[in-house]
Design an enzyme around this catalytic site. Structure first.
Site, short mmCIF file in Angstrom:
data_model
loop_
_atom_site.label_atom_id
_atom_site.label_comp_id
_atom_site.label_asym_id
_atom_site.label_seq_id
_atom_site.Cartn_x
_atom_site.Cartn_y
_atom_site.Cartn_z
N ASP A 45 0.70 -1.45 -0.09
CA ASP A 45 0.08 -0.07 -0.35
C ASP A 45 0.78 1.14 -0.55
O ASP A 45 0.15 2.74 -0.56
CB ASP A 45 -1.26 -0.32 0.74
CG ASP A 45 -2.17 -1.13 1.19
OD1 ASP A 45 -2.52 -1.45 0.03
OD2 ASP A 45 -2.51 -1.72 2.01
N LYS A 72 -6.71 -4.23 -5.18
CA LYS A 72 -7.31 -3.24 -3.98
C LYS A 72 -8.37 -2.47 -4.53
O LYS A 72 -9.03 -3.44 -5.57
CB LYS A 72 -6.00 -3.10 -4.19
CG LYS A 72 -4.44 -3.03 -3.48
CD LYS A 72 -4.27 -3.62 -2.14
CE LYS A 72 -3.97 -4.03 -1.64
NZ LYS A 72 -3.49 -4.48 0.04
N ARG A 76 -4.80 -0.88 -9.22
CA ARG A 76 -3.76 0.59 -8.37
C ARG A 76 -2.24 0.92 -9.33
O ARG A 76 -1.97 1.25 -9.38
CB ARG A 76 -3.57 0.08 -6.51
CG ARG A 76 -4.30 0.86 -6.09
CD ARG A 76 -3.54 0.41 -4.95
NE ARG A 76 -4.77 1.03 -3.32
CZ ARG A 76 -5.29 0.13 -2.53
NH1 ARG A 76 -3.69 0.10 -1.92
NH2 ARG A 76 -5.97 1.35 -1.62
N ARG A 120 -6.28 5.07 -1.06
CA ARG A 120 -4.92 4.95 -0.85
C ARG A 120 -4.01 6.49 -2.23
O ARG A 120 -3.42 6.92 -2.52
CB ARG A 120 -4.72 4.27 -1.46
CG ARG A 120 -4.24 2.99 0.04
CD ARG A 120 -2.81 4.02 0.87
NE ARG A 120 -3.67 3.17 1.80
CZ ARG A 120 -2.41 2.61 3.33
NH1 ARG A 120 -1.40 3.28 3.05
NH2 ARG A 120 -3.17 2.13 3.51
N LYS A 144 -12.92 6.93 4.47
CA LYS A 144 -12.99 5.28 4.76
C LYS A 144 -11.54 5.27 5.18
O LYS A 144 -11.65 4.29 6.36
CB LYS A 144 -12.67 4.45 3.19
CG LYS A 144 -12.16 3.14 3.65
CD LYS A 144 -11.68 2.50 2.51
CE LYS A 144 -11.55 1.32 2.55
NZ LYS A 144 -11.47 0.39 1.74
#
Length: 158
Positions: A45, A72, A76, A120, A144
């Site tokens: 991450d 994810k 990503r 993210r 989140k």
């Protein structure tokens, strides 16, 4: 205990020294240490933030351990490739799941980042704000995992 805690060590290699003090954290710029490869197997991450940072400081680096990023909240890797391209950087996939970050050589006056409904993605592009104006589409997506993110970001002295 969390993979995110590795960011201190990673950023140290990128020339950002972290010093925890009462009431906060002081970040100090230092020389970039030898960079060749980052293995994100234990902390995938963090790859987005590190990729953005390398792109803006001009560091070409290989990334490994990104396999799980495709499954994810969004793909990503794809999302990162799309958004890095907006300021001239690339994340190229090579053989054996090794990715090479090609840094940006010029910077536009403004970059609009699409979040892909992924918290993210919104947070990872904040290092870019040290180089240009950044507009985050759907900024509420950070709720989140870090509802106070934007409030805390305003506290930075850049």
């Amino acid at each position: 205990m969390q993979g995110d805690s590795k960011i201190v060590e990673i950023m140290d290699r990128l020339g950002v020294k972290s010093e925890f003090k009462v009431g906060g954290l002081q970040l100090t710029k230092q020389e970039v240490k030898g960079l060749e490869t980052f293995d994100f197997s234990d902390c995938p991450d963090l790859a987005q933030t590190v990729a953005v940072t390398c792109a803006i400081i001009g560091q070409k680096v290989a990334f490994t351990g990104l396999e799980s990023l495709r499954i994810k909240e969004t793909d990503r890797i794809f999302a990162l490739q799309q958004e890095l391209a907006k300021f001239g950087a690339k994340l190229e996939e090579g053989s054996d799941e090794v990715f090479t970050l090609i840094p940006s050589v010029s910077m536009p006056n403004e970059v609009r980042i699409h979040t892909y409904d992924d918290h993210r993605m919104a947070m990872a592009f904040m290092p870019l704000m040290t180089k240009t104006r950044v507009i985050i589409e759907d900024p509420e997506v950070v709720n989140k995992s870090y509802p106070s993110f934007w409030k805390h970001l305003e506290l930075l002295k850049i």
